[in-house]
Design an enzyme around this catalytic site. Sequence first.
Site, PDB file in Angstrom:
ATOM      1  N   HIS A 136     -95.444  36.699 -58.277  1.00 56.02           N
ATOM      2  CA  HIS A 136     -96.060  35.901 -59.325  1.00 56.02           C
ATOM      3  C   HIS A 136     -97.184  36.716 -59.975  1.00 56.02           C
ATOM      4  CE1 HIS A 136     -94.262  31.841 -58.759  1.00 56.02           C
ATOM      5  NE2 HIS A 136     -94.045  32.277 -57.519  1.00 56.02           N
ATOM      6  N   GLU A 192     -99.091  38.084 -55.660  1.00 56.42           N
ATOM      7  CA  GLU A 192     -99.647  37.792 -56.980  1.00 56.42           C
ATOM      8  C   GLU A 192    -100.166  39.085 -57.608  1.00 56.42           C
ATOM      9  OE1 GLU A 192    -100.300  35.044 -58.900  1.00 56.42           O
ATOM     10  OE2 GLU A 192     -99.678  33.352 -57.626  1.00 56.42           O
ATOM     11  N   GLU A 211     -94.310  35.219 -66.559  1.00 57.22           N
ATOM     12  CA  GLU A 211     -94.783  36.217 -65.596  1.00 57.22           C
ATOM     13  C   GLU A 211     -93.707  37.293 -65.451  1.00 57.22           C
ATOM     14  OE1 GLU A 211     -95.753  34.017 -62.053  1.00 57.22           O
ATOM     15  OE2 GLU A 211     -97.357  32.895 -63.037  1.00 57.22           O
ATOM     16  N   HIS A 246     -91.661  31.813 -62.915  1.00 55.12           N
ATOM     17  CA  HIS A 246     -92.327  31.414 -64.151  1.00 55.12           C
ATOM     18  C   HIS A 246     -91.962  32.422 -65.245  1.00 55.12           C
ATOM     19  CE1 HIS A 246     -95.437  29.332 -61.408  1.00 55.12           C
ATOM     20  NE2 HIS A 246     -94.641  28.413 -61.936  1.00 55.12           N
TER      21      HIS A 246
END
Length: 235
Positions: free
Chosen positions: A157, A210, A52, A49
């Site tokens: 992420h 994450e 990010e 993404h």
Amino acid sequence: MSPIHPRPLRGKLDAESKVYGASVLGAPLLWFPAPAADEQSGLILAGTHGDETAAVVTLSCAMRTLVEPHRRHHVVLAVNPDGCQLGLRANVRGVDLNRNFPAANWQAGDTVYRWNSAADQRDVLLSTGDRAGSEPETQALCDLIHTLKPSWIVTFHEPLACIEDPDTSPLGHWLAKEMDLPLVTSVGYATPGSFGSWCADLSLPVITAELPPISADESTEKYLGAMVDLLSWQP
């Protein structure tokens, strides 16, 4: 010889790169082969993404910190280079690459996400693609993984602040401890067409790391050591 470059020598990324495809806009999709690769080598990903970027910067810093002969695992710094350049979560076609993988659970139609981690609802629309695996970035990464056959994959992420490892593997436990993040087996909601779903179909171990909502500056301060160690991790 020290496995760590002195700080003044970390200004450029001199690791050998290879092209494994091209983005929608024609940007080269680069992967960095591990000089010390063996049958237990994994693949580390960031930049799926384009909004990010803390993990992209921190992983790059880690590669520039570790002396190359000591790196045991392959790296893709930017799965979605067009999105990273344009600041988009999706690729330039508006497709969320993490809902476009040819997993058995892929679903056609729209997907939604929060504009930022503080937003109170998911209302920004993206596409899952015309078909599973429709995007060149997705196709190329699948082909690379089939070629490399990594022992495991860690994909970075933001901003859920956890280590998602369905297998609760030794690497998952290690990464959660090193990054001081909780180890979970699920993020708690369905992710049809995700990279993790596709890997599960292949019985390929994948950990989704994450980071919390964090700037690149704070991320490199907080997680650089863990990412350097991940690049040379051994079971």
